[in-house]
Design an enzyme around this catalytic site. Structure first.
Site, PDB file in Angstrom:
ATOM      1  N   TYR A 271     -20.784  -2.835  13.584  1.00  0.00           N
ATOM      2  CA  TYR A 271     -21.673  -3.032  12.392  1.00  0.00           C
ATOM      3  C   TYR A 271     -21.191  -1.643  11.584  1.00  0.00           C
ATOM      4  CZ  TYR A 271     -26.026  -3.147   9.708  1.00  0.00           C
ATOM      5  OH  TYR A 271     -26.792  -3.128   8.794  1.00  0.00           O
TER       6      TYR A 271
ATOM      7  N   SER B 231     -25.960   0.375   4.561  1.00  0.00           N
ATOM      8  CA  SER B 231     -26.776   0.813   5.485  1.00  0.00           C
ATOM      9  C   SER B 231     -26.526   2.325   5.488  1.00  0.00           C
ATOM     10  CB  SER B 231     -26.530   0.119   6.790  1.00  0.00           C
ATOM     11  OG  SER B 231     -27.321   0.622   7.863  1.00  0.00           O
TER      12      SER B 231
HETATM   13  N1  LIG Z   1     -33.798  -4.160   7.664  1.00  0.00           N
HETATM   14  C1  LIG Z   1     -33.219  -2.853   7.943  1.00  0.00           C
HETATM   15  O1  LIG Z   1     -33.931  -2.116   8.165  1.00  0.00           O
HETATM   16  C2  LIG Z   1     -31.884  -2.748   7.355  1.00  0.00           C
HETATM   17  C3  LIG Z   1     -31.265  -1.470   7.451  1.00  0.00           C
HETATM   18  C4  LIG Z   1     -30.067  -1.072   6.769  1.00  0.00           C
HETATM   19  C5  LIG Z   1     -29.537  -2.139   6.335  1.00  0.00           C
HETATM   20  N2  LIG Z   1     -29.810  -3.506   6.263  1.00  0.00           N
HETATM   21  C6  LIG Z   1     -29.087  -4.319   5.763  1.00  0.00           C
HETATM   22  O2  LIG Z   1     -29.867  -4.907   4.596  1.00  0.00           O
HETATM   23  C7  LIG Z   1     -29.301  -6.630   4.686  1.00  0.00           C
HETATM   24  C8  LIG Z   1     -30.824  -7.277   4.804  1.00  0.00           C
HETATM   25  O3  LIG Z   1     -31.448  -7.153   6.116  1.00  0.00           O
HETATM   26  P1  LIG Z   1     -32.764  -7.950   6.638  1.00  0.00           P
HETATM   27  O4  LIG Z   1     -33.031  -6.960   7.779  1.00  0.00           O
HETATM   28  O5  LIG Z   1     -33.541  -8.181   5.498  1.00  0.00           O
HETATM   29  O6  LIG Z   1     -32.191  -9.427   7.162  1.00  0.00           O
HETATM   30  P2  LIG Z   1     -32.399 -10.483   7.918  1.00  0.00           P
HETATM   31  O7  LIG Z   1     -33.904 -10.512   8.109  1.00  0.00           O
HETATM   32  O8  LIG Z   1     -31.558 -10.473   9.315  1.00  0.00           O
HETATM   33  O9  LIG Z   1     -32.070 -11.845   7.060  1.00  0.00           O
HETATM   34  C9  LIG Z   1     -30.894 -12.406   7.090  1.00  0.00           C
HETATM   35  C10 LIG Z   1     -30.818 -13.548   6.039  1.00  0.00           C
HETATM   36  O10 LIG Z   1     -29.739 -14.016   6.095  1.00  0.00           O
HETATM   37  C11 LIG Z   1     -29.431 -15.367   6.224  1.00  0.00           C
HETATM   38  N3  LIG Z   1     -28.140 -15.526   6.696  1.00  0.00           N
HETATM   39  C12 LIG Z   1     -27.771 -15.241   8.066  1.00  0.00           C
HETATM   40  N4  LIG Z   1     -26.275 -15.657   8.242  1.00  0.00           N
HETATM   41  C13 LIG Z   1     -26.032 -16.053   7.160  1.00  0.00           C
HETATM   42  C14 LIG Z   1     -24.811 -16.799   6.712  1.00  0.00           C
HETATM   43  N5  LIG Z   1     -23.641 -16.513   7.485  1.00  0.00           N
HETATM   44  N6  LIG Z   1     -24.620 -17.053   5.283  1.00  0.00           N
HETATM   45  C15 LIG Z   1     -25.651 -17.177   4.631  1.00  0.00           C
HETATM   46  N7  LIG Z   1     -26.820 -16.461   4.968  1.00  0.00           N
HETATM   47  C16 LIG Z   1     -27.036 -16.085   6.262  1.00  0.00           C
HETATM   48  C17 LIG Z   1     -30.579 -15.734   7.002  1.00  0.00           C
HETATM   49  O11 LIG Z   1     -31.093 -16.984   6.814  1.00  0.00           O
HETATM   50  P3  LIG Z   1     -30.420 -18.398   7.747  1.00  0.00           P
HETATM   51  O12 LIG Z   1     -30.370 -17.645   9.172  1.00  0.00           O
HETATM   52  O13 LIG Z   1     -31.390 -19.371   7.482  1.00  0.00           O
HETATM   53  O14 LIG Z   1     -29.139 -18.680   7.306  1.00  0.00           O
HETATM   54  C18 LIG Z   1     -31.691 -14.804   6.702  1.00  0.00           C
HETATM   55  O15 LIG Z   1     -32.370 -15.319   5.453  1.00  0.00           O
HETATM   56  C19 LIG Z   1     -28.291  -6.688   5.714  1.00  0.00           C
HETATM   57  O16 LIG Z   1     -27.109  -6.703   5.195  1.00  0.00           O
HETATM   58  C20 LIG Z   1     -28.731  -5.400   6.539  1.00  0.00           C
HETATM   59  O17 LIG Z   1     -27.549  -4.888   7.267  1.00  0.00           O
HETATM   60  C21 LIG Z   1     -30.983  -3.692   6.759  1.00  0.00           C
END
Ligand SMILES: NC(=O)c1ccc[n+]([C@@H]2O[C@H](COP(=O)([O-])OP(=O)(O)OC[C@H]3O[C@@H](n4cnc5c(N)ncnc54)[C@H](OP(=O)(O)O)[C@@H]3O)[C@@H](O)[C@H]2O)c1
Length: 253
Positions: free
Chosen positions: A157, A144
């Site tokens: 985080y 991130s």
């Molecule tokens: N979105 C942003 O703006 C942003 C910015 C910086 C960094 N990031 C990073 O990018 C990555 C993806 O972000 P996102 O926003 O796309 O995430 P998200 O929408 O929160 O998706 C999380 C996914 O992970 C699964 N999950 C949750 N806990 C889990 C576990 N213990 N084991 C296996 N699967 C699990 C969830 O499905 P279930 O609940 O069905 O398990 C869901 O499919 C993360 O590492 C985040 O920190 C995102």
């Protein structure tokens, strides 16, 4: 003889695991790797959710399969890697537990939970994957822009993502001897389901308008090209790198 450009990004014959890929950035990364020819396992905790996502959104004929296990459950991760993970060429440690709590509101056990999901679990999967990976394989950690920089009320985080960035460099050094590359992607502001409330918040939109040079949120699909690049032969000499995808936010002042 140099490869023609499209072949540089070809992932035919490769097998990938993308964690946390039932939605959001993980899904878009998995979809793109599949479109480039890789056989892709998408991970999440709920098999039905994963199957439904594949049924609704996988491109026709796409080799995407559900890999349901909790990445924080050591024995489940061990079992999946021992049974289905053999022959893994690409591991994308995408799953991240978002957490915004102040020092006062985040007791040490909660801090440890955030580190476990965002740092220890990716380490465990990288360790299991690397034991089976061969020359030419690679690992991508999704970090991130919160990691090398910080904002108030977000210490767990930020510490975890900073740790994952450092782990990327450390493993890149260690695994280079086996011909395995390790890189990271650092997303900025992406309009994923997890950020739905923030996307609707007018105060945050003001920040987006004034601080993000392209003046908009990233769409989840805009992460995919970076992942295909790092996973493919196009990045065969890229190792230990953090590829920031944030519309220029982190280099502006
Ligand atoms: N979105 C942003 O703006 C942003 C910015 C910086 C960094 N990031 C990073 O990018 C990555 C993806 O972000 P996102 O926003 O796309 O995430 P998200 O929408 O929160 O998706 C999380 C996914 O992970 C699964 N999950 C949750 N806990 C889990 C576990 N213990 N084991 C296996 N699967 C699990 C969830 O499905 P279930 O609940 O069905 O398990 C869901 O499919 C993360 O590492 C985040 O920190 C995102």
């Amino acid at each position: 003889m140099p490869l023609p450009l499209p072949s540089l990004f070809d992932l035919s014959g490769k097998t990938a695991l993308v964690t946390g890929a039932g939605r959001g950035l993980g899904w878009e990364i998995a979809r793109a790797l599949g479109l480039q020819g890789a056989t892709v396992f998408i991970n999440g905790r709920h098999p039905d959710t994963l199957e439904e996502k594949i049924r609704l959104d996988a491109p026709p004929g796409s080799p995407i399969t559900a890999a349901a296990f909790d990445i924080c459950d050591e024995s489940a991760a061990n079992d999946w890697m021992a049974n289905a993970g053999t022959g893994l060429d690409i591991l994308v440690n995408n799953m991240g537990l978002r957490h915004r709590r102040s020092l006062e509101d985040c007791p040490p056990d909660e801090f440890a939970t955030v580190l476990d999901a965002n740092l220890v679990a990716p380490y465990r999967l990288a360790r299991l994957a690397a034991a089976q990976m061969t020359d030419g394989s690679n690992i991508i950690n999704i970090t991130s822009i919160a990691g090398p920089r910080a904002r108030s009320g977000d210490s767990a985080y930020t510490a975890a993502k900073g740790g994952l960035e450092s782990l990327t460099r450390a493993l890149a050094m260690e695994l280079a001897t086996k011909g395995i590359r390790v890189n990271a992607i650092a997303p900025g502001f992406f309009a994923t389901e997890a950020n739905r409330e923030m996307v609707a918040d007018p105060d945050i939109q003001k920040f987006v308008d004034t601080r993000i040079p392209l003046k908009r949120w990233g769409q989840p699909r805009e992460i995919a090209g970076a992942a295909v690049f790092l996973a493919s032969d196009a990045a065969s000499y890229v190792n230990g790198h953090v590829l920031t995808v944030d519309a220029g936010l982190s280099v502006s002042f």
